[in-house]
Write a protein that holds these residues in place. Structure first.
Motif, PDB file in Angstrom:
ATOM      1  N   GLY A   1      28.258 -37.220  35.837  1.00 14.46           N
ATOM      2  CA  GLY A   1      27.794 -38.575  36.068  1.00 14.46           C
ATOM      3  C   GLY A   1      26.378 -38.804  35.591  1.00 14.46           C
ATOM      4  N   GLY A   2      25.497 -37.850  35.877  1.00 15.62           N
ATOM      5  CA  GLY A   2      24.081 -38.021  35.577  1.00 15.62           C
ATOM      6  C   GLY A   2      23.720 -37.779  34.129  1.00 15.62           C
ATOM      7  N   HIS A   3      24.196 -36.667  33.563  1.00 11.30           N
ATOM      8  CA  HIS A   3      23.810 -36.320  32.192  1.00 11.30           C
ATOM      9  C   HIS A   3      24.996 -35.704  31.433  1.00 11.30           C
ATOM     10  CE1 HIS A   3      19.554 -37.155  32.811  1.00 11.30           C
ATOM     11  NE2 HIS A   3      19.638 -36.529  33.976  1.00 11.30           N
ATOM     12  N   PRO A   4      26.055 -36.451  31.219  1.00 10.62           N
ATOM     13  CA  PRO A   4      27.214 -35.879  30.525  1.00 10.62           C
ATOM     14  C   PRO A   4      26.886 -35.447  29.099  1.00 10.62           C
ATOM     15  CG  PRO A   4      27.412 -38.268  30.700  1.00 10.62           C
ATOM     16  CD  PRO A   4      26.258 -37.871  31.564  1.00 10.62           C
ATOM     17  N   GLU A   5      25.877 -36.119  28.488  1.00 13.96           N
ATOM     18  CA  GLU A   5      25.543 -35.805  27.097  1.00 13.96           C
ATOM     19  C   GLU A   5      24.955 -34.406  26.937  1.00 13.96           C
ATOM     20  OE1 GLU A   5      21.808 -37.233  28.966  1.00 13.96           O
ATOM     21  OE2 GLU A   5      23.928 -37.805  29.040  1.00 13.96           O
ATOM     22  N   ARG A   6      24.508 -33.809  28.051  1.00 14.51           N
ATOM     23  CA  ARG A   6      23.932 -32.461  27.978  1.00 14.51           C
ATOM     24  C   ARG A   6      25.002 -31.364  27.969  1.00 14.51           C
ATOM     25  NH1 ARG A   6      18.916 -33.066  32.364  1.00 14.51           N
ATOM     26  NH2 ARG A   6      17.823 -34.771  31.256  1.00 14.51           N
ATOM     27  N   GLY A   7      26.224 -31.755  28.227  1.00 15.39           N
ATOM     28  CA  GLY A   7      27.297 -30.757  28.277  1.00 15.39           C
ATOM     29  C   GLY A   7      28.022 -30.608  26.949  1.00 15.39           C
ATOM     30  N   ARG A   8      28.728 -29.498  26.836  1.00 19.14           N
ATOM     31  CA  ARG A   8      29.663 -29.273  25.723  1.00 19.14           C
ATOM     32  C   ARG A   8      31.011 -28.974  26.383  1.00 19.14           C
ATOM     33  NH1 ARG A   8      28.558 -24.677  23.029  1.00 19.14           N
ATOM     34  NH2 ARG A   8      26.912 -23.962  24.452  1.00 19.14           N
ATOM     35  N   ASN A   9      31.932 -29.920  26.279  1.00 21.10           N
ATOM     36  CA  ASN A   9      33.124 -29.940  27.112  1.00 21.10           C
ATOM     37  C   ASN A   9      34.224 -29.020  26.566  1.00 21.10           C
ATOM     38  OD1 ASN A   9      35.504 -30.713  28.542  1.00 21.10           O
ATOM     39  ND2 ASN A   9      34.501 -32.653  29.069  1.00 21.10           N
ATOM     40  N   ALA A  10      34.421 -27.904  27.263  1.00 19.34           N
ATOM     41  CA  ALA A  10      35.435 -26.932  26.829  1.00 19.34           C
ATOM     42  C   ALA A  10      36.848 -27.471  27.016  1.00 19.34           C
ATOM     43  CB  ALA A  10      35.264 -25.628  27.601  1.00 19.34           C
ATOM     44  N   VAL A  11      37.072 -28.299  28.026  1.00 14.81           N
ATOM     45  CA  VAL A  11      38.409 -28.863  28.239  1.00 14.81           C
ATOM     46  C   VAL A  11      38.770 -29.848  27.129  1.00 14.81           C
ATOM     47  CG1 VAL A  11      39.748 -30.395  29.741  1.00 14.81           C
ATOM     48  CG2 VAL A  11      38.553 -28.431  30.712  1.00 14.81           C
ATOM     49  N   GLN A  12      37.786 -30.602  26.647  1.00 18.18           N
ATOM     50  CA  GLN A  12      38.054 -31.470  25.496  1.00 18.18           C
ATOM     51  C   GLN A  12      38.491 -30.654  24.283  1.00 18.18           C
ATOM     52  OE1 GLN A  12      34.344 -33.954  25.346  1.00 18.18           O
ATOM     53  NE2 GLN A  12      35.819 -35.594  24.912  1.00 18.18           N
ATOM     54  N   ALA A  13      37.809 -29.549  24.051  1.00 17.99           N
ATOM     55  CA  ALA A  13      38.187 -28.683  22.932  1.00 17.99           C
ATOM     56  C   ALA A  13      39.592 -28.145  23.128  1.00 17.99           C
ATOM     57  CB  ALA A  13      37.187 -27.541  22.804  1.00 17.99           C
ATOM     58  N   MET A  14      39.885 -27.708  24.348  1.00 22.10           N
ATOM     59  CA  MET A  14      41.211 -27.189  24.651  1.00 22.10           C
ATOM     60  C   MET A  14      42.283 -28.255  24.441  1.00 22.10           C
ATOM     61  SD  MET A  14      42.730 -25.981  28.315  1.00 22.10           S
ATOM     62  CE  MET A  14      42.774 -27.710  28.846  1.00 22.10           C
ATOM     63  N   ALA A  15      42.033 -29.464  24.943  1.00 21.95           N
ATOM     64  CA  ALA A  15      43.017 -30.542  24.828  1.00 21.95           C
ATOM     65  C   ALA A  15      43.263 -30.910  23.362  1.00 21.95           C
ATOM     66  CB  ALA A  15      42.543 -31.762  25.615  1.00 21.95           C
ATOM     67  N   THR A  16      42.197 -30.954  22.583  1.00 26.08           N
ATOM     68  CA  THR A  16      42.346 -31.222  21.161  1.00 26.08           C
ATOM     69  C   THR A  16      43.205 -30.150  20.499  1.00 26.08           C
ATOM     70  OG1 THR A  16      40.212 -32.345  21.063  1.00 26.08           O
ATOM     71  CG2 THR A  16      41.088 -31.487  18.987  1.00 26.08           C
ATOM     72  N   ALA A  17      42.951 -28.907  20.867  1.00 28.03           N
ATOM     73  CA  ALA A  17      43.701 -27.792  20.280  1.00 28.03           C
ATOM     74  C   ALA A  17      45.180 -27.871  20.650  1.00 28.03           C
ATOM     75  CB  ALA A  17      43.111 -26.462  20.742  1.00 28.03           C
ATOM     76  N   VAL A  18      45.487 -28.145  21.918  1.00 26.88           N
ATOM     77  CA  VAL A  18      46.878 -28.215  22.345  1.00 26.88           C
ATOM     78  C   VAL A  18      47.631 -29.283  21.553  1.00 26.88           C
ATOM     79  CG1 VAL A  18      48.416 -28.812  24.257  1.00 26.88           C
ATOM     80  CG2 VAL A  18      46.471 -27.287  24.655  1.00 26.88           C
ATOM     81  N   GLN A  19      47.016 -30.460  21.452  1.00 30.93           N
ATOM     82  CA  GLN A  19      47.664 -31.549  20.714  1.00 30.93           C
ATOM     83  C   GLN A  19      47.938 -31.155  19.266  1.00 30.93           C
ATOM     84  OE1 GLN A  19      48.612 -34.344  22.112  1.00 30.93           O
ATOM     85  NE2 GLN A  19      49.279 -35.481  20.306  1.00 30.93           N
ATOM     86  N   ASN A  20      46.981 -30.501  18.651  1.00 30.28           N
ATOM     87  CA  ASN A  20      47.118 -30.183  17.231  1.00 30.28           C
ATOM     88  C   ASN A  20      47.976 -28.949  16.972  1.00 30.28           C
ATOM     89  OD1 ASN A  20      45.613 -32.412  16.474  1.00 30.28           O
ATOM     90  ND2 ASN A  20      43.669 -31.288  16.494  1.00 30.28           N
ATOM     91  N   LEU A  21      48.061 -28.060  17.948  1.00 29.97           N
ATOM     92  CA  LEU A  21      48.966 -26.913  17.789  1.00 29.97           C
ATOM     93  C   LEU A  21      50.395 -27.381  17.584  1.00 29.97           C
ATOM     94  CD1 LEU A  21      47.607 -24.432  20.499  1.00 29.97           C
ATOM     95  CD2 LEU A  21      47.551 -24.088  18.017  1.00 29.97           C
ATOM     96  N   TYR A  22      50.776 -28.389  18.363  1.00 29.59           N
ATOM     97  CA  TYR A  22      52.148 -28.890  18.237  1.00 29.59           C
ATOM     98  C   TYR A  22      52.346 -29.714  16.967  1.00 29.59           C
ATOM     99  CZ  TYR A  22      53.234 -27.238  22.933  1.00 29.59           C
ATOM    100  OH  TYR A  22      53.458 -26.442  24.032  1.00 29.59           O
ATOM    101  N   GLY A  23      51.265 -29.983  16.272  1.00 33.49           N
ATOM    102  CA  GLY A  23      51.359 -30.721  15.014  1.00 33.49           C
ATOM    103  C   GLY A  23      51.398 -29.843  13.785  1.00 33.49           C
TER     104      GLY A  23
END
Length: 424
Positions: A233-255
């Motif tokens: 909530g306070g500083h999301p821009e300071r993070g590097r989101n591993a779940v986003q990377a994982m979700a992107t990978a899952v979607q593209n693996l099936y492609g």
């Protein structure tokens, strides 16, 4: 070994199922039976039966120790048990019967990590041989396979077979972890002909498949994404989101594009990560498998999968670690052996249907041994022995129609004798 002996042995093994590389009681029980029934020329146990450096998908030390102690508590022979410490399970029994070819028979011995049904109409529960190991069961018939292996070597010892028989009691098939370690052992180097066997495979009691084909080459992999945590909530821009990377990978693996040379498969079977709703997740992982109709097709999918994973990590600024796990190649049964098995099976009492070939449509690490023998100039075939099973393979209600154990012993014994005659 009488029919009653076979049933008793199979039921004892069924009571004590052990998952991959934890087959301490099972291996010891097999060794005891072999030593009491057959005058063997060699019996290699545990680390002497396998190439230990080639074990795949070995559980951690704590898991191995827990199952080792469980086997000890079950009254396992201490001298045999000590030889298996560290998860070096399995055995190779050798019977020498004069001049002739060296014939191998591969049977697998591990159970599955799932709870067995306690329903009153489930035969093992009704007759008192349901699994005593909570969370584990023989849901694929490997208890019957081990029994068949012992029955065959006992019958061959009493037969006119000329040559050498090696029976490979292989651990860790269910995780595709044990076949390579046996294939790379010294015991396979001189095998002229190899038979592997599986019971069931959706074929009824009385039906035999002389040559199973259609093995999908398979490889397991685990990808771990590591990012940077932050307040969501306070500083999301300071993070590097591993779940986003994982979700992107899952979607593209099936492609990943299919391939014109044959069937391919991919599955992200485990996806997990994050710690709380208000924290940008710093770690996530995928456990996946890839398969192909041939080894080359599996490698095509695996190569593309690694590229997808790397791209997803880069897109979201995450680090990536990929660990390759267990794998197995594809294989084809040789016509020479398929013809022998089909001819023998047609004359076995209780066998009323013989299929020359059928497709497995899955994966099996017996292919490691098959390919090794074939590459050394020998022949190999995978034999299916039908059994009526009330639940499908790997379900909590799976069971074996016990007369099919005798069918398997009769077919394989006859085929081994015929191989000895044909190849002398």
């Amino acid at each position: 070994m009488t029919a009653d002996d076979l049933v008793s042995l199979r039921r004892d093994l069924h009571r004590k199922p052990e998952p991959a590389w934890r087959e301490f009681y099972t291996t010891a029980r097999i060794v005891e039976e072999l030593e009491s029934r057959v005058d063997l020329d060699e019996l290699h146990v545990g680390p002497d039966a396998i190439a230990g450096d080639h074990r795949l998908a070995v559980p951690d030390d704590a898991e191995l120790t827990a199952w080792y102690e469980r086997a000890r508590a079950a009254g396992t022979d201490g001298a045999i048990l000590e030889r298996l410490e560290g998860g070096y399970t399995g055995a190779v029994a050798v019977l020498e019967k004069g001049d002739g070819p060296t014939v191998g028979l591969r049977v697998d011995i591990d159970g599955l990590p799932r709870e067995e049904s306690d329903d009153a109409d489930h035969l093992p529960a009704a007759e008192g041989f349901r699994s005593e190991n909570d969370g584990a069961m023989h849901a694929c018939g490997h208890d019957a396979h081990a029994t068949i292996g012992i029955g065959v070597i006992e019958r061959i010892a009493e037969s006119e077979f000329s040559g050498t028989l090696k029976v490979f009691f292989q651990p860790a098939e269910e995780v595709i972890g044990g076949g390579k370690s046996m294939a790379k052992s010294e015991h396979v180097e001189d095998v002229d002909a190899l038979l592997a066997v599986h019971i069931g495979l959706d074929h009824p009691t009385g039906e035999v498949v002389a040559g199973v084909d259609g093995f999908l080459a398979v490889s397991h992999l685990e990808a771990t994404f590591t990012g940077e945590p932050a307040h969501a909530g306070g500083h999301p821009e300071r993070g590097r989101n591993a779940v986003q990377a994982m979700a992107t990978a899952v979607q593209n693996l099936y492609g990943i594009p299919r391939h014109s040379d044959g069937a391919t498969r991919i599955n992200a079977g485990v996806v997990e990560g994050g710690s709380a709703a208000n924290i940008v997740p710093e770690e996530a992982r995928i456990v996946a498998e890839v398969r192909g109709e041939t080894t080359e097709l599996m490698e095509y999918v695996r190569s593309n999968a690694r590229q997808v994973l790397r791209s997803a990590a880069e897109m979201h600024g995450c680090d990536l670690e990929i660990d390759l796990g267990a794998e197995a190649p594809s294989a084809t049964s040789d016509e020479e052996l398929v013809s022998i098995v089909a001819d023998v099976a047609a004359g076995i009492n209780g066998v009323d249907s013989v299929l020359e070939r059928d497709e497995l449509g899955g994966s099996e690490d017996a292919t490691f041994l098959m390919c090794e023998v074939q590459q050394n100039g020998g022949a190999a075939a995978y034999v299916g022995v039908g059994t009526d099973h009330p639940g499908g393979h790997h379900t909590s209600t799976f069971d074996v129609d016990e007369p099919s154990i005798g069918h398997g012993i009769d077919v394989l014994t006859g085929a081994i004798e015929r191989i000895g005659t044909n190849r002398t």
